[in-house]
Design a protein around this motif. Sequence first.
Motif, PDB file in Angstrom:
ATOM      1  N   ASP A  29       0.844  -1.191   0.000  1.00  0.00           N
ATOM      2  CA  ASP A  29       0.000   0.000   0.000  1.00  0.00           C
ATOM      3  C   ASP A  29       0.881   1.244   0.000  1.00  0.00           C
ATOM      4  O   ASP A  29       2.113   1.160  -0.113  1.00  0.00           O
ATOM      5  N   ARG A  30       0.264   2.411   0.138  1.00  0.00           N
ATOM      6  CA  ARG A  30       1.008   3.679   0.027  1.00  0.00           C
ATOM      7  C   ARG A  30       2.051   3.840   1.136  1.00  0.00           C
ATOM      8  O   ARG A  30       3.026   4.571   0.972  1.00  0.00           O
ATOM      9  N   SER A  31       1.844   3.157   2.251  1.00  0.00           N
ATOM     10  CA  SER A  31       2.814   3.270   3.350  1.00  0.00           C
ATOM     11  C   SER A  31       3.932   2.241   3.246  1.00  0.00           C
ATOM     12  O   SER A  31       4.856   2.251   4.058  1.00  0.00           O
ATOM     13  N   GLY A  32       3.845   1.347   2.274  1.00  0.00           N
ATOM     14  CA  GLY A  32       4.873   0.319   2.119  1.00  0.00           C
ATOM     15  C   GLY A  32       4.517  -0.996   2.761  1.00  0.00           C
ATOM     16  O   GLY A  32       5.308  -1.951   2.733  1.00  0.00           O
ATOM     17  N   GLU A  33       3.323  -1.115   3.320  1.00  0.00           N
ATOM     18  CA  GLU A  33       2.904  -2.360   3.973  1.00  0.00           C
ATOM     19  C   GLU A  33       2.481  -3.384   2.917  1.00  0.00           C
ATOM     20  O   GLU A  33       1.765  -3.061   1.974  1.00  0.00           O
ATOM     21  N   ILE A  34       2.920  -4.629   3.113  1.00  0.00           N
ATOM     22  CA  ILE A  34       2.594  -5.700   2.164  1.00  0.00           C
ATOM     23  C   ILE A  34       1.130  -6.102   2.346  1.00  0.00           C
ATOM     24  O   ILE A  34       0.720  -6.527   3.425  1.00  0.00           O
ATOM     25  N   THR A  35       0.336  -5.956   1.272  1.00  0.00           N
ATOM     26  CA  THR A  35      -1.106  -6.246   1.332  1.00  0.00           C
ATOM     27  C   THR A  35      -1.464  -7.533   0.602  1.00  0.00           C
ATOM     28  O   THR A  35      -2.470  -8.164   0.899  1.00  0.00           O
ATOM     29  N   TYR A  36      -0.668  -7.913  -0.393  1.00  0.00           N
ATOM     30  CA  TYR A  36      -0.881  -9.135  -1.168  1.00  0.00           C
ATOM     31  C   TYR A  36       0.490  -9.681  -1.556  1.00  0.00           C
ATOM     32  O   TYR A  36       1.461  -8.931  -1.691  1.00  0.00           O
ATOM     33  N   HIS A  37       0.549 -10.996  -1.780  1.00  0.00           N
ATOM     34  CA  HIS A  37       1.731 -11.565  -2.440  1.00  0.00           C
ATOM     35  C   HIS A  37       1.335 -12.902  -3.059  1.00  0.00           C
ATOM     36  O   HIS A  37       0.356 -13.547  -2.640  1.00  0.00           O
ATOM     37  N   SER A  38       2.090 -13.307  -4.046  1.00  0.00           N
ATOM     38  CA  SER A  38       1.779 -14.569  -4.710  1.00  0.00           C
ATOM     39  C   SER A  38       2.249 -15.739  -3.854  1.00  0.00           C
ATOM     40  O   SER A  38       3.234 -15.647  -3.110  1.00  0.00           O
ATOM     41  N   GLU A  39       1.544 -16.832  -3.967  1.00  0.00           N
ATOM     42  CA  GLU A  39       1.812 -18.008  -3.134  1.00  0.00           C
ATOM     43  C   GLU A  39       3.187 -18.600  -3.407  1.00  0.00           C
ATOM     44  O   GLU A  39       3.806 -19.200  -2.529  1.00  0.00           O
ATOM     45  N   ASN A  40       3.700 -18.409  -4.631  1.00  0.00           N
ATOM     46  CA  ASN A  40       4.962 -19.052  -5.016  1.00  0.00           C
ATOM     47  C   ASN A  40       6.195 -18.268  -4.610  1.00  0.00           C
ATOM     48  O   ASN A  40       7.314 -18.609  -5.007  1.00  0.00           O
ATOM     49  N   ILE A  41       6.046 -17.209  -3.817  1.00  0.00           N
ATOM     50  CA  ILE A  41       7.174 -16.333  -3.523  1.00  0.00           C
ATOM     51  C   ILE A  41       8.324 -17.075  -2.841  1.00  0.00           C
ATOM     52  O   ILE A  41       9.497 -16.804  -3.088  1.00  0.00           O
ATOM     53  N   LYS A  42       7.988 -18.082  -2.029  1.00  0.00           N
ATOM     54  CA  LYS A  42       9.052 -18.761  -1.278  1.00  0.00           C
ATOM     55  C   LYS A  42       9.877 -19.705  -2.145  1.00  0.00           C
ATOM     56  O   LYS A  42      10.965 -20.120  -1.751  1.00  0.00           O
ATOM     57  N   SER A  43       9.365 -20.044  -3.327  1.00  0.00           N
ATOM     58  CA  SER A  43      10.198 -20.837  -4.229  1.00  0.00           C
ATOM     59  C   SER A  43      11.300 -19.979  -4.840  1.00  0.00           C
ATOM     60  O   SER A  43      12.300 -20.496  -5.334  1.00  0.00           O
ATOM     61  N   PHE A  44      11.129 -18.681  -4.799  1.00  0.00           N
ATOM     62  CA  PHE A  44      12.172 -17.761  -5.263  1.00  0.00           C
ATOM     63  C   PHE A  44      12.987 -17.210  -4.099  1.00  0.00           C
ATOM     64  O   PHE A  44      14.183 -16.967  -4.227  1.00  0.00           O
ATOM     65  N   LEU A  45      12.313 -16.991  -2.938  1.00  0.00           N
ATOM     66  CA  LEU A  45      12.974 -16.420  -1.754  1.00  0.00           C
ATOM     67  C   LEU A  45      12.668 -17.306  -0.541  1.00  0.00           C
ATOM     68  O   LEU A  45      11.812 -16.989   0.286  1.00  0.00           O
ATOM     69  N   PRO A  46      13.361 -18.434  -0.418  1.00  0.00           N
ATOM     70  CA  PRO A  46      13.027 -19.379   0.672  1.00  0.00           C
ATOM     71  C   PRO A  46      13.335 -18.854   2.066  1.00  0.00           C
ATOM     72  O   PRO A  46      12.838 -19.402   3.054  1.00  0.00           O
ATOM     73  N   ASP A  47      14.146 -17.794   2.188  1.00  0.00           N
ATOM     74  CA  ASP A  47      14.529 -17.293   3.512  1.00  0.00           C
ATOM     75  C   ASP A  47      13.543 -16.290   4.094  1.00  0.00           C
ATOM     76  O   ASP A  47      13.803 -15.698   5.144  1.00  0.00           O
ATOM     77  N   LEU A  48      12.427 -16.098   3.426  1.00  0.00           N
ATOM     78  CA  LEU A  48      11.451 -15.120   3.908  1.00  0.00           C
ATOM     79  C   LEU A  48      10.821 -15.583   5.215  1.00  0.00           C
ATOM     80  O   LEU A  48      10.705 -16.786   5.465  1.00  0.00           O
ATOM     81  N   PRO A  49      10.373 -14.641   6.068  1.00  0.00           N
ATOM     82  CA  PRO A  49       9.655 -15.027   7.303  1.00  0.00           C
ATOM     83  C   PRO A  49       8.336 -15.714   6.965  1.00  0.00           C
ATOM     84  O   PRO A  49       7.819 -15.574   5.852  1.00  0.00           O
ATOM     85  N   PRO A  50       7.759 -16.444   7.941  1.00  0.00           N
ATOM     86  CA  PRO A  50       6.534 -17.227   7.661  1.00  0.00           C
ATOM     87  C   PRO A  50       5.368 -16.387   7.160  1.00  0.00           C
ATOM     88  O   PRO A  50       4.634 -16.791   6.288  1.00  0.00           O
ATOM     89  N   ASN A  51       5.185 -15.216   7.759  1.00  0.00           N
ATOM     90  CA  ASN A  51       4.019 -14.403   7.384  1.00  0.00           C
ATOM     91  C   ASN A  51       4.483 -13.039   6.897  1.00  0.00           C
ATOM     92  O   ASN A  51       5.057 -12.252   7.652  1.00  0.00           O
ATOM     93  N   LEU A  52       4.236 -12.739   5.625  1.00  0.00           N
ATOM     94  CA  LEU A  52       4.660 -11.461   5.045  1.00  0.00           C
ATOM     95  C   LEU A  52       3.585 -10.390   5.154  1.00  0.00           C
ATOM     96  O   LEU A  52       3.891  -9.198   5.201  1.00  0.00           O
ATOM     97  N   LEU A  53       2.321 -10.795   5.134  1.00  0.00           N
ATOM     98  CA  LEU A  53       1.224  -9.834   5.090  1.00  0.00           C
ATOM     99  C   LEU A  53       1.255  -8.928   6.313  1.00  0.00           C
ATOM    100  O   LEU A  53       1.399  -9.384   7.450  1.00  0.00           O
ATOM    101  N   GLY A  54       1.143  -7.637   6.074  1.00  0.00           N
ATOM    102  CA  GLY A  54       1.167  -6.656   7.153  1.00  0.00           C
ATOM    103  C   GLY A  54       2.545  -6.128   7.460  1.00  0.00           C
ATOM    104  O   GLY A  54       2.685  -5.103   8.136  1.00  0.00           O
ATOM    105  N   GLN A  55       3.599  -6.807   6.969  1.00  0.00           N
ATOM    106  CA  GLN A  55       4.950  -6.305   7.184  1.00  0.00           C
ATOM    107  C   GLN A  55       5.264  -5.193   6.194  1.00  0.00           C
ATOM    108  O   GLN A  55       4.680  -5.110   5.117  1.00  0.00           O
ATOM    109  N   ASN A  56       6.249  -4.361   6.559  1.00  0.00           N
ATOM    110  CA  ASN A  56       6.689  -3.312   5.645  1.00  0.00           C
ATOM    111  C   ASN A  56       7.686  -3.895   4.661  1.00  0.00           C
ATOM    112  O   ASN A  56       8.487  -4.765   5.013  1.00  0.00           O
ATOM    113  N   ILE A  57       7.628  -3.428   3.433  1.00  0.00           N
ATOM    114  CA  ILE A  57       8.515  -3.953   2.396  1.00  0.00           C
ATOM    115  C   ILE A  57       9.987  -3.773   2.770  1.00  0.00           C
ATOM    116  O   ILE A  57      10.842  -4.557   2.347  1.00  0.00           O
ATOM    117  N   ALA A  58      10.270  -2.756   3.601  1.00  0.00           N
ATOM    118  CA  ALA A  58      11.662  -2.501   3.989  1.00  0.00           C
ATOM    119  C   ALA A  58      12.267  -3.687   4.734  1.00  0.00           C
ATOM    120  O   ALA A  58      13.483  -3.924   4.655  1.00  0.00           O
TER     121      ALA A  58
END
Length: 739
Positions: A29-58
């Motif tokens: 969103d406009r503040s940088g908060e993650i509102t949506y992401h594709s389900e396959n993101i972890k096949s590209f970035l396996p080190d991501l935290p379990p829950n991305l939604l609501g986190q800031n992109i930074a």
Amino acid sequence: MTIDLTNCDREPIHIPGSIQSHGFLIAIDRSGEITYHSENIKSFLPDLPPNLLGQNIASIQPLIGKNEPPDFILQLITFGKTNGFEQTNPFNTDIRGNAFHLIISESGDNYLLEFEPARSDNSTDVQRTIGRSISEMLADKNLQNLLNNSAAQVRNVIGYDRVMVYRFADDGHGEVISESKNDDLESWLGLHYPASDIPKQARELYKKNLTRIIVDVNELPSAILTSADNTAASLDLTNSQLRAVSPIHIQYLKNMGVASSFSISLLYKQELWGLIACHNYTPRFIDFRSRESAKLIGQILSSALEFRQDEENQMVTERYKSAVDQLSRLMLKDDSIEFALTANNVTLLDATDASGAVLMLEGNLIKLGQTPNDEQLKGLIGWVKANIIDSLFYTTKLPGVYPPANEFKDVASGVMVYTLSRELDEYVIWFKPEQLKTIKWAGNPDKPVEVDANGNRTLSPRNSFEEWSETVSATSVPWSNEEVKSVIRLRSELAYALNQKAGAIRLLNERLKQAYEELDTFSYTISHDLKNPLTAVKSYAQILLRDKTLTPQATRALERINAGADKMNNMIAEVLDYSRIGRSDLVFSEIDAKSMIEDHVRELATVYEVAPSVVTIKNAPPITGDPVMISQVFANVISNAIKYSKKSEKQKVVIDATENEREIIYAITDNGLGIDIKHLPRIFELFNRMDNVGDIEGTGVGLAIVKRIVEKHRGKIWADSELGEGSTFYIAFNKKAND
């Protein structure tokens, strides 16, 4: 359940809730908060935290671009908002040692961050070969050769198995008009595909996204995830590169044996003219930069097509214009208008590309070229009189609306009717013959209906693409926009000539006197019986508005009543003006048109809050006429030009004039909304407003008043316009108007 092919037109393909899985998507969103992401993101970035939604992109930027500056994504967004995201796209980054493109776009209150591999499947360097390919593409001026060269060069650049130039017809169906393919493939050149194969909403997206890739029809899409109080289906992917494909279209491609497709949009005057459609029989990915280079081919071809088409249209327009100009001179020169229009080297037929024409005027019927016989014409005129209310009517399928025309479809499958006087049975009619043609469809164009286990009947993609022929009969070559405009111009010239030659008989007939008496009564009724109650309504509304205890909703309702009363008062005043024009005596004098126009421009610029510089006044010679009425003409036409072009990106109104031996012709040109060709014949009719004016103020009376004033001065007024391109109004003043 009724099966309707428009079901396909309602499929919400811009919000599929998933993406193609060769890349991944994050929405913030406009503040940088993650509102949506594709389900396959972890096949590209396996080190991501379990829950991305609501986190800031930074918080996850270091995982996306380890070598990028801090906050690089937000910096790109800030730059893109100011300069346009086409300046930032694609941004080269590195994900776990692999080169990726980051493509940013807007979606409502969100920004879409899309990540795709930065390398295409094929080894061709599209960007390095694009220049030579474009040169070879444009090597031939012949339109068909230009299309053939384009298909061949696109295939050379992107390496697909089949590349087609696919053109849309007016009804939405398409035809393959050029093709370059592997030698082992069957040719599809000349095949037609029904409009439902590429439904309306898909064609609209092709206007916004000039390229579209489907990498692998057998690849499962990746769902878009969001929070429980949100919905993935609501994320608008109109601007997305990774947007998933409609299941119906995926099955359609599978039925064709196609594994991957790529398309480049071809536009003509901002409308979808066609596609460069590319098919591959194995999966194929083209990176974003290569797609942008391919898009350049489409844009250059679109420009070339537009130039060729405009050049051709201009030649046709000049031919028609020359014919109408000659007919106008002949009508004013000869005592008989019928003789002027039918007995010289240039006739009614030359105003269009019709093969026959009929003039019915003052009890005479004159036929030119190939026409129905007298008995058939009698029946046709009877039908026109009973059913056609527009002053200009045209169709390419007369037997479809008037079945008796099947008897003479060989000469009159197409008809254009200009009504001079329905009461006096006075018409000009042009005819076009039947054009028998065989259309080769890629399979039966009627989509099959499938019945599921529950007995429900649903539409499904066609399975067979074997050639299926259809013979089209009782249909003529279309009436072009240039032909319609030519007839509208001829109508103006003919009305002017009739008024010039009418004499005392036409002016003093009893019917006209009776009409004036009725108009006087009508005028009195409006001024007395309508204005007084309106004044009372407005007064009561104003009294009620003084009550400070009113709710905001009640206040708004009263304000709307007040505004409505004002609008109705204005309309009544304009109708009264219209009714008085015919009985008002003209006071002729020489008018300093330049000063008059300059005064109107200054005043109207203030009213519509635009800079006076948007109006350019070129030549403005003096004219002879009634100063009050002529001032009303210019005020109305210039006002329309300014208000209907106000929303244009670079508003421009030009006022100019030319002269010949007998006329001074003013032209007021704007770059505003424009007028649809089907509405152009009716713009001077009382209470007629266009569909596209939206909330722009107006009553539909102004141009009717203008026309009446101009004709009272024994002048002419007509318009030329293109929807979305602007309009030009021509006003011809007779140099001897007071003779």
